[in-house]
Design an enzyme around this catalytic site. Structure first.
Site, PDB file in Angstrom:
ATOM      1  N   SER A   1       0.827  -1.202   0.000  1.00 57.47           N
ATOM      2  CA  SER A   1       0.000   0.000   0.000  1.00 57.47           C
ATOM      3  C   SER A   1       0.864   1.256   0.000  1.00 57.47           C
ATOM      4  O   SER A   1       2.025   1.229   0.402  1.00 57.47           O
ATOM      5  CB  SER A   1      -0.909   0.011   1.231  1.00 57.47           C
ATOM      6  OG  SER A   1      -1.840  -1.041   1.184  1.00 57.47           O
TER       7      SER A   1
ATOM      8  N   GLU B   1      -6.270  -3.024  -8.020  1.00 56.25           N
ATOM      9  CA  GLU B   1      -7.084  -3.224  -6.822  1.00 56.25           C
ATOM     10  C   GLU B   1      -6.916  -2.004  -5.910  1.00 56.25           C
ATOM     11  O   GLU B   1      -6.411  -2.095  -4.800  1.00 56.25           O
ATOM     12  CB  GLU B   1      -6.671  -4.508  -6.107  1.00 56.25           C
ATOM     13  CG  GLU B   1      -6.808  -5.762  -6.966  1.00 56.25           C
ATOM     14  CD  GLU B   1      -6.343  -7.028  -6.264  1.00 56.25           C
ATOM     15  OE1 GLU B   1      -5.992  -6.938  -5.055  1.00 56.25           O
ATOM     16  OE2 GLU B   1      -6.308  -8.091  -6.909  1.00 56.25           O
ATOM     17  N   SER B   2      -7.340  -0.862  -6.402  1.00 54.09           N
ATOM     18  CA  SER B   2      -7.143   0.403  -5.685  1.00 54.09           C
ATOM     19  C   SER B   2      -8.298   0.633  -4.726  1.00 54.09           C
ATOM     20  O   SER B   2      -9.381   1.039  -5.137  1.00 54.09           O
ATOM     21  CB  SER B   2      -7.038   1.551  -6.690  1.00 54.09           C
ATOM     22  OG  SER B   2      -6.001   1.305  -7.621  1.00 54.09           O
ATOM     23  N   GLY B   3      -8.065   0.383  -3.439  1.00 54.31           N
ATOM     24  CA  GLY B   3      -9.117   0.561  -2.445  1.00 54.31           C
ATOM     25  C   GLY B   3      -8.999   1.868  -1.695  1.00 54.31           C
ATOM     26  O   GLY B   3      -9.928   2.674  -1.634  1.00 54.31           O
TER      27      GLY B   3
ATOM     28  N   CYS C   1     -10.800   4.904  29.010  1.00 56.05           N
ATOM     29  CA  CYS C   1      -9.935   4.882  30.188  1.00 56.05           C
ATOM     30  C   CYS C   1      -8.607   4.238  29.814  1.00 56.05           C
ATOM     31  O   CYS C   1      -8.236   3.173  30.335  1.00 56.05           O
ATOM     32  CB  CYS C   1     -10.603   4.113  31.320  1.00 56.05           C
ATOM     33  SG  CYS C   1     -12.206   4.779  31.788  1.00 56.05           S
ATOM     34  N   ASP C   2      -7.898   4.843  28.889  1.00 55.16           N
ATOM     35  CA  ASP C   2      -6.678   4.244  28.366  1.00 55.16           C
ATOM     36  C   ASP C   2      -5.707   5.360  27.994  1.00 55.16           C
ATOM     37  O   ASP C   2      -6.079   6.319  27.322  1.00 55.16           O
ATOM     38  CB  ASP C   2      -6.993   3.398  27.126  1.00 55.16           C
ATOM     39  CG  ASP C   2      -5.876   2.428  26.778  1.00 55.16           C
ATOM     40  OD1 ASP C   2      -4.759   2.907  26.528  1.00 55.16           O
ATOM     41  OD2 ASP C   2      -6.121   1.211  26.744  1.00 55.16           O
TER      42      ASP C   2
END
Length: 673
Positions: A269, A355-357, A507-508
């Site tokens: 990618s 396959e361009s996503g 809470c992280d």
């Protein structure tokens, strides 16, 4: 200084904001800023007319206003989908290849496929098939559920559209792909592992289906960036040249070599430059020509994904956040590389598939969320109780205080900062020992911050608390450090003067965004207080270019589910847009079900608990049993995110749905407190 600052702010324009946030660089041709200081969408890219521009703030107002005021009554966070932008991306990609093919006298055509892993949402996949039907645009699947999705969608697509079957395969996957072939879908089974050829041969004979087969080549060309881990000889997928030759031999021995018609590869990618792209395409085309020489009936070269987008607007080929080319340069490089090798080998030009996503779906989706609070500014001098500070200080701390005062009189800034720091540390020690009160410590902290600000020391970035879960809505940020453009969607006619980082609801400690485009560790923002002339004092931020992967990868950390989603089309009405579809985000009950809880039973348990503890019709605090049960029911029905205070009365809340099993219409007609 205040006068100069006010003068600068009064001359501030939306163009200044557009420049500091780089909106015209990463946003072109779909996003810009209007004269009111709001971010706008140009749904047809460069072809958009002025009256077709869509104001994002107006979308937020339409969606979040109560139904009684003509709104939809939904809460943020919100994903805004823009099918017009999606259509323009499909058309632009196809047009770029058509232009390159015509300019270079290429003797075949381009037909792309969309890899549904980028965003499996039904409407996204269906829209791409619909928009791409004139161009034979197809779909790519990498798992059995994705294959079922693609098969269903392509039943309404162009019959020539490709259905590319990638990923690891078992007998069920291969059988499903062969069924797709029987259903007259233009299906290609791409071999990712050598042993898959045996499954294809055996099952195609059993089902009496003549398959179309592709092979994925493991190229030597390697993409060195973060996204290139799937490329090179040690990549996760694909066949080596030795394995490809063994596959050819097996197909030949089975009388199925004519079924081998497609070569697939994937460099990775976000390919940063056309130079790297051409290296990969040249290598793959050499393999393609060799397969032709060996007797395979080759027709298609699938160049995989890798068409990147410019997340930071830098147009750089040396960053995972950017690419140094546009659609036209990408298509031209691909066509040129294939044409030269095929002409040299006197081979018929193959159909080009990509396959361009990421490049197709990233722009069409915008995440909008609200900053609900921020850390307080440095206190003013009149807010600090100096006599109270001095009262409880130790002898050493008193010396630091008077030394600080003397240094301030002499304008010795560095000395001021030194004594202020020493004073603060001594007071912390005294507080821990128990000889200093918390009020005194707070005043010392305020004094230190004030001294730092007055002498020009870098003020730490303020924390803006946002009504969002980064783990759910921007998972690539915390997992791989992917940076997306984040911008206030309004007030861009005002000068942003606060440096801030974003902290989410979870809470992280990882639930924060402290990296932004341009290598910044903070973002320029506006003060939250006051009415901003259009958003009722609220402050909305947008994350852009996040239409790929984020929704599929998001989890439910702290049981925060996904946002509400609306689809918005350009229209000729007074607002220039119409909300065509609303998909409510998961309620508290929905996310609890995801973790195997049973909300209906939980609700009954809590009702019985209320009865057990004899909650009377009127408790001492004025509540009654019916109100308590109604509150519990609403809590299950509501989304996990915070709800802004509304003017609705307690009686309206009490009269809303009181049973957990209320219908969907009843749930959404509630007036939430």
């Amino acid at each position: 200084t205040a006068a100069v600052a006010n003068s600068e702010s009064s001359h501030w324009s939306p163009a200044h904001s557009s420049a500091i946030y780089r909106i015209d660089e990463w946003g072109a041709p779909y996003f810009s800023v209007n004269s009111s200081g709001n971010v706008i969408v140009r749904p047809y890219g460069t072809g958009s007319l002025a009256h077709q521009e869509i104001d994002l703030l107006k979308i937020v107002k339409k969606v979040s206003d109560p139904k009684s005021a003509g709104g939809l009554g939904l809460r943020l966070p919100l994903i805004v989908r823009l099918p017009d932008v999606l259509k323009n991306r499909v058309e632009s990609l196809h047009s770029a290849f058509v232009s390159a093919i015509q300019a270079q006298c290429y003797e075949s055509h381009y037909q792309g496929v969309y890899p549904v892993k980028c965003n499996q949402d039904r409407l996204v996949a269906e829209d791409i098939v619909k928009f791409g039907a004139p161009f034979r645009f197809g779909l790519e699947a990498g798992s059995k559920p994705e294959l079922l999705l693609a098969m269903s969608c392509l039943c309404k697509g162009n019959p020539e559209a490709l259905l590319v079957c990638n990923g690891f395969k078992d007998a069920e996957y291969v059988s499903l792909a062969l069924i797709a072939k029987k259903l007259a879908l233009n299906t290609v089974i791409v071999l990712e592992q050598e042993e898959e050829v045996n499954l294809v041969i055996d099952l195609s004979n059993k089902l009496s289906v003549r398959p179309v087969i592709g092979v994925r080549a493991k190229l030597r060309t390697k993409h060195s960036g973060h996204f290139g881990s799937t490329s090179g000889e040690k990549g996760k997928f694909g066949l080596t040249t030795t394995q490809i030759l063994r596959v050819v031999k097996k197909l030949q021995d089975s009388g199925m070599l004519d079924c081998l018609q497609l070569l697939h590869f994937h460099i990775g990618s976000q390919i940063p430059s056309t130079a790297l792209l051409q290296d990969g395409v040249v290598e793959a085309t050499q393999i393609y020509s060799e397969l032709v020489r060996l007797g395979a009936c080759m027709k298609v070269i699938d160049i995989g994904g890798g068409l990147g987008i410019d997340y930071d607007g830098s147009k750089s080929g040396n960053s995972d956040l950017s690419v140094s080319y546009g659609l036209e340069e990408y298509a031209s490089a691909v066509v040129n590389a294939i044409r030269i090798i095929c002409d040299r080998k006197s081979i018929k030009h193959p159909i080009i598939c990509s396959e361009s996503g990421r490049a197709i779906v990233s722009h069409h989706s915008i995440l909008i969320f609200e900053a609900i609070s921020a850390t307080v500014n440095t206190p003013a001098m009149n807010q600090i109780d100096l006599p109270l500070i001095i009262e409880g200080l130790s002898e050493d701390a008193r010396c630091d205080y008077w030394n600080l005062s003397d240094a301030a009189m002499r304008h010795e800034n560095e000395t001021c900062l030194l004594y202020a720091d020493q004073l603060k540390q001594r007071c912390v020690d005294q507080f821990i020992e128990g000889s200093l009160r918390i009020e005194q410590l707070a005043d010392v902290d305020g004094l230190f911050d004030l001294v730092s600000k007055v002498i020009g020391a870098a003020e730490p970035a303020r924390i803006y608390n946002v009504n969002l879960s980064i783990f759910t809505s921007i998972p690539d940020f915390w997992s791989i450090g992917q940076v997306f453009p984040i911008v206030p969607i309004h007030r861009l006619d005002e000068k942003p003067e606060v440096r801030g980082v974003l902290s989410d609801l979870t809470c992280d400690s990882d639930g924060k965004i402290d990296k932004f485009i341009g290598g910044e560790t903070s973002l320029l923002l506006h003060e939250l207080e006051g009415n901003d002339g259009g958003a009722n004092g609220r402050y909305y931020l947008g994350m852009f270019l996040g239409g790929a992967y984020q929704e599929a990868l998001g989890g439910v950390h702290n049981l925060f589910g996904g946002p509400n989603v609306v689809s918005v089309l350009q229209s000729d009405g007074p607002q220039s847009f119409a909300v065509t579809r609303v998909v409510p985000g998961p309620s508290c009950a929905d996310v609890l079900r995801m973790m195997q809880h049973e909300p209906e039973l939980m609700f009954e348990t809590l009702k019985h608990r209320a009865e057990e503890f004899h909650v009377e019709d009127h408790d001492n605090d004025g509540t009654n049993y019916a109100t308590l049960i109604s509150s519990l029911a609403r809590s299950f029905h509501n989304m996990p995110y915070l709800k802004a205070l509304s003017p609705c009365s307690y009686e309206e809340v009490h009269n809303s749905a009181t049973e957990f099993g209320a219908s969907e219409d009843e749930q959404w007609s509630c007036c939430y407190a």
